[in-house]
Scaffold this motif. Structure first.
Motif, short mmCIF file in Angstrom:
data_model
loop_
_atom_site.label_atom_id
_atom_site.label_comp_id
_atom_site.label_asym_id
_atom_site.label_seq_id
_atom_site.Cartn_x
_atom_site.Cartn_y
_atom_site.Cartn_z
N UNK A 153 0.81 -1.21 0.00
CA UNK A 153 0.00 0.00 0.00
C UNK A 153 0.85 1.26 0.00
N UNK A 154 2.04 1.21 0.56
CA UNK A 154 2.95 2.35 0.46
C UNK A 154 3.36 2.53 -1.01
N UNK A 155 3.58 1.41 -1.71
CA UNK A 155 3.99 1.47 -3.12
C UNK A 155 2.87 1.97 -4.02
N UNK A 159 4.73 9.00 -6.66
CA UNK A 159 6.01 8.50 -7.18
C UNK A 159 7.13 8.48 -6.15
N UNK A 160 7.27 9.56 -5.39
CA UNK A 160 8.36 9.60 -4.41
C UNK A 160 8.12 8.61 -3.27
N UNK A 161 6.84 8.33 -2.99
CA UNK A 161 6.52 7.35 -1.95
C UNK A 161 6.83 5.94 -2.44
N UNK A 162 6.54 5.68 -3.71
CA UNK A 162 6.86 4.37 -4.28
C UNK A 162 8.37 4.14 -4.28
N UNK A 163 9.13 5.17 -4.62
CA UNK A 163 10.59 5.04 -4.65
C UNK A 163 11.18 4.75 -3.28
N UNK A 164 10.44 5.07 -2.24
CA UNK A 164 10.92 4.79 -0.88
C UNK A 164 11.09 3.30 -0.64
N UNK A 165 10.48 2.46 -1.50
CA UNK A 165 10.58 1.01 -1.32
C UNK A 165 11.89 0.43 -1.83
N UNK A 166 12.75 1.21 -2.43
CA UNK A 166 14.00 0.69 -3.00
C UNK A 166 14.76 -0.24 -2.06
N UNK A 167 14.92 0.11 -0.77
CA UNK A 167 15.66 -0.81 0.12
C UNK A 167 14.96 -2.16 0.32
N UNK A 168 13.65 -2.20 0.07
CA UNK A 168 12.89 -3.43 0.32
C UNK A 168 12.85 -4.36 -0.89
N UNK A 169 13.22 -3.86 -2.07
CA UNK A 169 13.02 -4.65 -3.29
C UNK A 169 13.75 -5.99 -3.29
N UNK A 170 15.03 -6.07 -2.88
CA UNK A 170 15.71 -7.38 -2.92
C UNK A 170 14.98 -8.45 -2.10
N UNK A 195 5.26 -1.21 -7.71
CA UNK A 195 6.53 -0.53 -7.99
C UNK A 195 6.74 -0.45 -9.50
N UNK A 196 6.52 -1.56 -10.19
CA UNK A 196 6.71 -1.58 -11.64
C UNK A 196 5.75 -0.64 -12.35
N UNK A 197 4.55 -0.46 -11.77
CA UNK A 197 3.56 0.41 -12.36
C UNK A 197 3.91 1.88 -12.29
N UNK A 198 4.92 2.22 -11.49
CA UNK A 198 5.28 3.62 -11.32
C UNK A 198 5.97 4.20 -12.55
N UNK A 199 6.79 3.40 -13.23
CA UNK A 199 7.45 3.96 -14.40
C UNK A 199 8.68 3.18 -14.81
N UNK A 200 9.28 3.63 -15.92
CA UNK A 200 10.38 2.91 -16.54
C UNK A 200 11.60 2.79 -15.63
N UNK A 201 11.90 3.84 -14.88
CA UNK A 201 13.09 3.83 -14.03
C UNK A 201 13.03 2.69 -13.00
N UNK A 202 11.89 2.57 -12.31
CA UNK A 202 11.77 1.53 -11.30
C UNK A 202 11.62 0.15 -11.96
N UNK A 203 11.00 0.09 -13.14
CA UNK A 203 10.95 -1.20 -13.85
C UNK A 203 12.36 -1.70 -14.14
#
Length: 519
Positions: A153-155, A159-170, A195-203
């Motif tokens: 739900x955070x994701x 956009x900036x809130x979705x990017x906050x998940x970067x440390x959790x992705x692995x 996360x993938x739905x946010x955009x090309x960079x996060x994909x």
């Protein structure tokens, strides 16, 4: 393979008049369709209000609007819940695990309560590092599920809130593996889909971290909910614009068979998500398209179109069908052979969509027909002799502008054969005369008057066909009768050089000093 982009191999266009740009638009459609999903039927991001096993304890209320006072209270409760979680993560005493689960559940409940969850408050309070810690291997499923749910739900936020998940992705990707329970794997797939739905960079980040293979393997079983979530996440992950992910997906062992099986046997909800995967496979990757057309996927798509009335399913199925026939001319000729049952079936389901009350189906069906009409003379005759033509003529004069433009491509392409040596398309005079006699000229002249450059060019190209091709020199009189001269003269000093030259050239050639002298 240096360039597997589906846009890099285009069907040979019919130069000048009403040329087929369908294969080019196929790629553009693939890029824009993500926005359509976000704005209409299927959102690119999804809040998780009820868990994968549908046993969530959050009441989903009919009205998600909350007052400023309620919002302030929810944010305060969220900040407090994160502080409680921080305490339970640090606590190592008796019942530590259950305390953590209870704290996670409370935070999840608050993040699931409203359609506009208090994500900013959770992030400010430091939720992400705590949730990452709760995803550590060896944790109980209940803890993993609650933590992944919070991250989902955070994701779904900004956009900036979705990017906050970067440390959790692995860790989210790691929990997609076979050792994880299905509910945990599915919830992690949901978070990654957001996360993938946010955009090309996060994909690209997800692809570089290896998210695609485990998500692809989740499509292989026949477990409906899990496959549905995995397919949705994959459709977000491969949506490009780079075609590499789509090509990688179709190469995963078992994926092609799973796609065909789910399209053939699954309920409409699952078939919808799988159809969106086919949309991006066929739109972006020539390799994937080549693989798909060698299967019975076309039969399955036609069958779904013929038997379903679900708009959510019909849109991606119709788009997939259009992508497959928008390939190179060899592919189109291979899968749509006039006289075969499947070819007749395609035309019938497209007619069904033209008759639909839903404008999106009319537009998509017209787009597919424009691809077929840009093919061989046999393909043009197939459409010309079908029930589609009277429907298209009606839409050209009555439909909203975006549909009229697609319809114009169909009708225009029906009137031209492959280009002659002089660069001008050869006319199919029988089609041209019939369509003009049935009143289509005024619709094309209306397009000339529009502010849309592509539509105006299309209108001018059809007027050139009429001026050049109507028998007994009737073309100029017909154009004049429909105020076509006035429509062209507005381009006399137009800023677009191509349109200006085209319109002025037609006026000079057909309506010069000698026009009307004989009369």
């Amino acid at each position: 393979m240096a360039d597997d982009s589906a846009a890099s191999h285009r069907r040979d266009p019919i130069k000048s008049s009403v040329g087929n740009v369908a294969a080019q638009r196929r790629r553009q459609n693939a890029v824009t369709v993500g926005k359509e999903r976000r704005e209409s039927l299927v959102r690119a991001k999804r809040l998780c209000r009820v868990g994968p096993s549908a046993d969530g304890d959050v009441p989903v209320e009919g009205n998600d609007m909350i007052t400023d006072e309620e919002e302030f209270l929810l944010e305060a409760q969220t900040s407090s819940a994160v502080e409680d979680l921080k305490s339970t993560v640090a606590y190592q005493g008796k019942g530590a695990m259950q305390k953590r689960v209870n704290a996670l559940r409370e935070l999840r409940r608050l993040l699931s309560k409203s359609e506009f969850p208090p994500i900013e408050a959770a992030l400010k309070a430091g939720a992400i590092p705590l949730l990452v810690q709760c995803l550590s291997f060896g944790s109980q499923d209940e803890q993993l599920l609650e933590a992944a749910w919070c991250l989902t739900n955070i994701a779904a936020g900004k956009p900036e809130e979705t990017k906050a998940l970067l440390p959790a992705l692995p860790l989210l990707i790691a929990h997609l593996g076979e050792k994880s329970s299905l509910p945990v794997a599915e919830q992690c797939a949901w978070a990654l889909g957001n996360v993938a739905g946010e955009g090309e960079e996060l994909r690209n980040v997800l692809l570089s971290q290896g998210a695609l293979p485990p998500l692809a393997r989740m499509m292989l079983p026949n477990k409906g909910s899990t496959v549905r979530t995995a397919a949705w996440a994959l459709s977000n992950l491969i949506k490009g614009p780079d075609p590499k992910a789509a090509t990688e997906l179709i190469r995963v062992d078992g994926v092609l068979d799973a796609i065909l099986r789910h399209l053939r046997k699954s309920d409409e909800e699952l078939a919808t998500e799988v159809a969106w995967v086919v949309v991006y496979l066929s739109a972006l990757s020539n390799f994937a398209t080549g693989v798909l057309v060698k299967t019975d996927v076309l039969h399955l798509l036609v069958e779904r179109l013929a038997t379903s009335n679900s708009l959510q399913l019909l849109i991606p199925v119709l788009r997939s069908l259009g992508n497959l026939v928008a390939g190179d001319s060899h592919t189109t000729s291979t899968i749509l052979v006039p006289g075969l049952e499947i070819t007749d079936g395609v035309i019938k389901v497209l007619v069904k969509c033209l008759k639909s009350e839903h404008r999106v189906l009319k537009k998509e069906a017209s787009w597919v027909l424009s691809n077929i009409a840009a093919g061989s003379v046999e393909h043009k005759q197939l459409i010309y002799s079908s029930e589609a033509v009277p429907l298209l003529l009606h839409l050209l004069s009555t439909a909203p502008f975006d549909i009229r433009k697609e319809v114009a491509y169909v009708l225009g392409n029906l009137c031209v054969a492959p280009t002659g040596g002089d660069g001008k398309p050869n006319l199919i005079q029988e089609h041209l005369v019939s369509l003009v006699q049935r009143g289509c000229l005024s619709g094309f002249i209306d397009l000339v008057r529009s502010a849309d450059v592509e539509a105006a060019r299309l209108g001018l190209q059809f007027m050139e066909l009429v001026l050049r091709g109507m028998p007994s020199g009737e073309g100029p009189k017909l154009v004049e009768r429909e105020d076509g001269i006035d429509a062209m003269e507005r381009y006399q000093f137009h800023e677009n050089e191509d349109l200006r030259n085209m319109a002025n050239g037609l006026v000079d050639k057909y309506f010069g000093e000698d026009y009307g002298v004989d009369e």
